[in-house]
Design an enzyme around this catalytic site. Structure first.
Site, short mmCIF file in Angstrom:
data_model
loop_
_atom_site.label_atom_id
_atom_site.label_comp_id
_atom_site.label_asym_id
_atom_site.label_seq_id
_atom_site.Cartn_x
_atom_site.Cartn_y
_atom_site.Cartn_z
N TYR A 1 0.83 -1.21 0.00
CA TYR A 1 0.00 0.00 0.00
C TYR A 1 0.86 1.25 0.00
O TYR A 1 0.51 2.26 -0.62
CB TYR A 1 -0.95 -0.02 1.20
CG TYR A 1 -1.93 -1.17 1.15
CD1 TYR A 1 -2.79 -1.33 0.07
CD2 TYR A 1 -1.98 -2.12 2.17
CE1 TYR A 1 -3.67 -2.40 0.00
CE2 TYR A 1 -2.86 -3.19 2.11
CZ TYR A 1 -3.70 -3.32 1.03
OH TYR A 1 -4.56 -4.39 0.98
N GLU B 1 -9.20 -11.48 8.16
CA GLU B 1 -8.71 -11.88 6.84
C GLU B 1 -9.84 -12.04 5.82
O GLU B 1 -9.67 -11.72 4.64
CB GLU B 1 -7.97 -13.24 6.94
CG GLU B 1 -6.81 -13.26 7.92
CD GLU B 1 -5.47 -13.08 7.23
OE1 GLU B 1 -5.48 -12.71 6.05
OE2 GLU B 1 -4.45 -13.31 7.89
N GLU C 1 -4.95 -13.86 1.11
CA GLU C 1 -5.90 -13.87 2.22
C GLU C 1 -6.84 -15.07 2.12
O GLU C 1 -7.30 -15.60 3.15
CB GLU C 1 -6.72 -12.58 2.23
CG GLU C 1 -5.90 -11.29 2.33
CD GLU C 1 -5.06 -11.17 3.59
OE1 GLU C 1 -4.96 -12.15 4.36
OE2 GLU C 1 -4.50 -10.09 3.81
#
Length: 320
Positions: free
Chosen positions: A104, A157, A191
């Site tokens: 990110y 998650e 994930e």
């Protein structure tokens, strides 16, 4: 007498799921530096100020949650590892959560100015709804039982991340920010494995409880989900009201809350199914990743885990 230190032996596996998960995670290893994010600048410059603000906050929130998972979440699970191989898998997951958080920042450094980036992180540290969900989850990591920690991890998650994943998937469906979305799809793939694996480990422990203990655990799980869902819808409204996406994001969240429950072996809570989710979003989840084929099978495509209440054989089949 000094305790003998035990070397991990991958030729003697107590739970084959540990080996399969390790191999799957290694097979799909990736790094953010391999994705040409600068190719999305022209799309970024065409977005409205409201959209840019929303995206910045979405990725800021995801950064905070991945930081929580990498620094506290997986560490709390490792304390309850049943085998050395299980702990090794958690080490792998822990590293990739750090990779997610770093990715990110790679997006920020491409799309935002230094002062904008500082503002984003200031916002993550002060937004009450974002901080509340981090605090709820971390309180379980610090004070909960082994099974409660696994529930919190699966909810993080498989549920809480998805209010943030929605935006890049929607832009992808309209052929915008495709390289940013490529990172999100790689994270989604990770994930999926993380939530499936930790849910499987939860089910092993849950099945060893007495009937009354199982009922108590179920009630605690659904209570936690309600608390998280209430806060998550307020957070979603805050992020998406200005651009009119809140209702659609809510459907996506409820669908993924059900998937999180199924990872744990529990019945769905909400009526929302895949058919209720915007097809653009579902297509973004299931469509193959772009041709960033820099490691073995990385970037060749995936399907986010369609995980029901799975037996050992189901899990082996999913990884084959």
């Amino acid at each position: 007498m000094t305790e003998t230190y035990k070397a991990i032996n991958w030729n003697r596996i107590e739970d084959m799921i540990d080996k399969l998960t390790w191999e799957k995670l290694v097979e799909q290893f990736w790094t953010d530096t391999r994705i040409p994010l600068s190719n999305d600048l022209s799309d970024w410059n065409k977005l409205s100020l409201d959209e840019k603000d929303m995206i910045a906050k979405v990725f800021g929130g995801l950064t905070l949650l991945d930081t929580l998972q990498s620094q506290d979440g997986i560490e709390s699970l490792k304390k309850h590892s049943r085998t050395q191989h299980e702990e090794a898998v958690y080490n792998n997951i822990e590293f990739m959560e750090s990779m997610h958080a770093k990715s990110y920042s790679a997006i920020f450094s491409t799309l935002n100015t230094k002062s904008e980036i500082d503002d984003i992180f200031d916002w993550t540290h002060s937004n009450p709804m974002l901080q509340k969900k981090a605090q709820i989850i971390n309180a379980v990591y610090q004070e909960g039982t082994e099974l409660q920690k696994k529930v919190a991890s699966v909810f993080l998650e498989s549920f809480l991340f998805y209010s943030g994943f929605y935006a890049p998937l929607r832009y992808l469906g309209n052929s915008k920010l495709t390289n940013v979305a490529e990172i999100i799809k790689l994270i989604l793939r990770d994930e999926s494995v993380h939530g499936t694996y930790i849910g499987y480990k939860f089910q092993i422990g849950f099945n060893q409880l007495t009937e009354s203990e199982q009922e108590e655990m179920k009630n605690w799980t659904y209570d936690l989900l309600f608390k998280l869902y209430e806060n998550e819808m307020a957070y979603t409204s805050y992020l998406y009201d200005s651009i009119g996406w809140t209702e659609s994001v809510g459907t996506f969240l409820r669908y993924n809350a059900n998937k999180a429950l199924q990872n744990l072996g529990f019945d769905p809570l909400f009526p929302d199914t895949a058919e209720d989710v915007d097809p653009i979003i579902m297509n973004g989840i299931s469509t193959g990743t772009s041709n960033h084929d820099f490691f073995s099978q990385v970037g060749n495509g995936y399907l986010v885990g369609m995980v029901e209440s799975m037996s050992d054989n189901d899990y082996v089949e999913w990884f084959s």
